[in-house]
Design an enzyme around this catalytic site. Structure first.
Site, PDB file in Angstrom:
ATOM      1  N   CYS A  79       0.810  -1.226   0.000  1.00 56.96           N
ATOM      2  CA  CYS A  79       0.000   0.000   0.000  1.00 56.96           C
ATOM      3  C   CYS A  79       0.838   1.267   0.000  1.00 56.96           C
ATOM      4  O   CYS A  79       0.398   2.302  -0.505  1.00 56.96           O
ATOM      5  CB  CYS A  79      -0.927   0.008   1.217  1.00 56.96           C
ATOM      6  SG  CYS A  79      -2.400  -1.007   1.020  1.00 56.96           S
ATOM      7  N   THR A  80       2.031   1.217   0.591  1.00 56.36           N
ATOM      8  CA  THR A  80       2.837   2.435   0.709  1.00 56.36           C
ATOM      9  C   THR A  80       3.735   2.666  -0.494  1.00 56.36           C
ATOM     10  O   THR A  80       4.601   3.549  -0.447  1.00 56.36           O
ATOM     11  CB  THR A  80       3.692   2.381   1.980  1.00 56.36           C
ATOM     12  OG1 THR A  80       4.503   1.196   1.961  1.00 56.36           O
ATOM     13  CG2 THR A  80       2.824   2.375   3.226  1.00 56.36           C
ATOM     14  N   UNK A  81       3.507   1.923  -1.567  1.00 58.10           N
ATOM     15  CA  UNK A  81       4.289   2.121  -2.793  1.00 58.10           C
ATOM     16  C   UNK A  81       3.452   2.952  -3.769  1.00 58.10           C
ATOM     17  O   UNK A  81       2.478   2.435  -4.336  1.00 58.10           O
ATOM     18  CB  UNK A  81       4.659   0.779  -3.412  1.00 58.10           C
ATOM     19  N   PRO A  82       3.784   4.228  -3.982  1.00 57.59           N
ATOM     20  CA  PRO A  82       2.953   5.084  -4.836  1.00 57.59           C
ATOM     21  C   PRO A  82       2.741   4.550  -6.257  1.00 57.59           C
ATOM     22  O   PRO A  82       1.599   4.547  -6.735  1.00 57.59           O
ATOM     23  CB  PRO A  82       3.702   6.423  -4.830  1.00 57.59           C
ATOM     24  CG  PRO A  82       4.429   6.433  -3.518  1.00 57.59           C
ATOM     25  CD  PRO A  82       4.838   5.002  -3.298  1.00 57.59           C
ATOM     26  N   MET A 117       0.182   1.611  -6.241  1.00 61.49           N
ATOM     27  CA  MET A 117      -1.195   2.020  -5.998  1.00 61.49           C
ATOM     28  C   MET A 117      -1.744   2.852  -7.158  1.00 61.49           C
ATOM     29  O   MET A 117      -2.922   2.739  -7.511  1.00 61.49           O
ATOM     30  CB  MET A 117      -1.279   2.813  -4.693  1.00 61.49           C
ATOM     31  CG  MET A 117      -0.883   2.014  -3.456  1.00 61.49           C
ATOM     32  SD  MET A 117      -1.875   0.519  -3.219  1.00 61.49           S
ATOM     33  CE  MET A 117      -3.489   1.230  -2.907  1.00 61.49           C
TER      34      MET A 117
END
Length: 304
Positions: free
Chosen positions: A168-171, A174
């Site tokens: 989720c924290t990988u732009p 996502m």
């Protein structure tokens, strides 16, 4: 008598306990094994270090905003301008691979970022997966019930299996999820899709970026990883989602950190995408699926 006792004493000292050489031999073998591992790690570091230095230098340059804006706006020559796609209502669809955006307040060359880059390059160097080779059947975990499974358990006969590694924290992961969802919707009749949730790319207690849509710390347990995966599941496409183990066995086997795409068919890796963020290209996966669909049905599919 004293002479006999003395002789017996000398003989007893020379004999020693039976099997005394066993522990010594085991220790020697262990020492040799550790030495070989140390040599292998040293050799790999020597091979990786120039590549790592090049990446570190690039990150340092990108901390200068004038260079960052010029470089990130420039399109790679291998990635031509994407075709404009329209949906059924005639509205323009977003591109498969929107450009990577880095906010001005984000520093790229930090101790945390260099640790993450080194970790990713090391996993890529030691990965078992290679295009044209056998697919590693690494362990994954179901989010409901923590049941242990294998990646190839999700392969059905000769149907291709698409693996999408990310967090989720990988732009970029996502930002391109909607494009991946369109591919799932279009090709799920003939192709299987599996999302594998791996360690966070930009955890709140690691390499922090304000461009990340979520604030999630590093996973300390499977429960933490399940909680993060459920956030993704809320907006994820209708395909299976599993977790990597806490030992990161699947991410290590496939060199998948920060994110990566693969296609497996009949136990063989048919497509290996580049390592994210730069090499993570949903458009490449679309091209592979279009070619497969054309071979399967004999007609070139119309884009969504």
């Amino acid at each position: 008598m004293p002479r006999q006792a003395a002789s017996r004493l000398v003989v007893g000292e020379g004999e020693g306990p039976p099997g005394a050489s066993g522990p010594a031999a085991t220790m020697l073998r262990s020492l040799l094994l550790h030495s070989l591992r140390l040599c292998a790690q040293t050799a790999s570091c020597l091979v990786l270090f120039p590549r790592f230095l090049g990446t570190a230098f690039m990150l340092w340059l990108l901390d200068f905003l004038c260079i960052r804006k010029h470089f990130l706006r420039r399109r790679h020559p291998d990635h031509p301008e994407p075709e404009v796609e329209l949906n059924s209502e005639g509205e323009e669809m977003p591109p498969d691979d929107p450009p990577i955006c880095v906010s001005d307040d984000n520093r790229l060359c930090t101790l945390a970022s260099l640790k993450a880059v080194w970790h990713g390059q090391k996993l890529d160097f030691f990965k078992q997966a290679h295009e044209g080779g056998p697919a590693p059947n690494s362990e994954v975990v179901r989010p409901d019930g923590f049941q242990s499974q294998r990646i190839l358990d999700y392969a059905q006969g000769t149907r291709p299996l698409v693996l999408n590694f990310g967090s989720c924290t990988u732009p970029p992961f996502m930002a391109r999820m909607s494009a991946f969802q369109r591919l799932v919707t279009k090709y799920q009749r003939d192709v299987d899709f599996l999302i594998i949730y791996i360690e966070e790319a930009h955890p709140s207690d690691g390499w922090v970026t304000t461009d990340s849509p979520y604030v999630i710390p590093q996973h300390r347990s499977l429960e933490d990883r399940v909680s993060a995966a459920r956030v993704l599941q809320q907006g994820a496409p209708g395909c299976a989602l599993v977790l990597d183990t806490m030992a990161n066995s699947s991410s290590s086997a496939y060199g998948a950190y920060f994110e990566r795409l693969y296609v497996i068919q009949s136990g063989t890796i048919m497509y290996q995408g580049g390592r994210g963020p730069d090499g993570y290209q949903v458009s490449e996966l679309r091209t592979w699926l279009e070619r497969y669909d054309e071979q399967l049905h004999g007609t070139r599919p119309r884009r969504l």
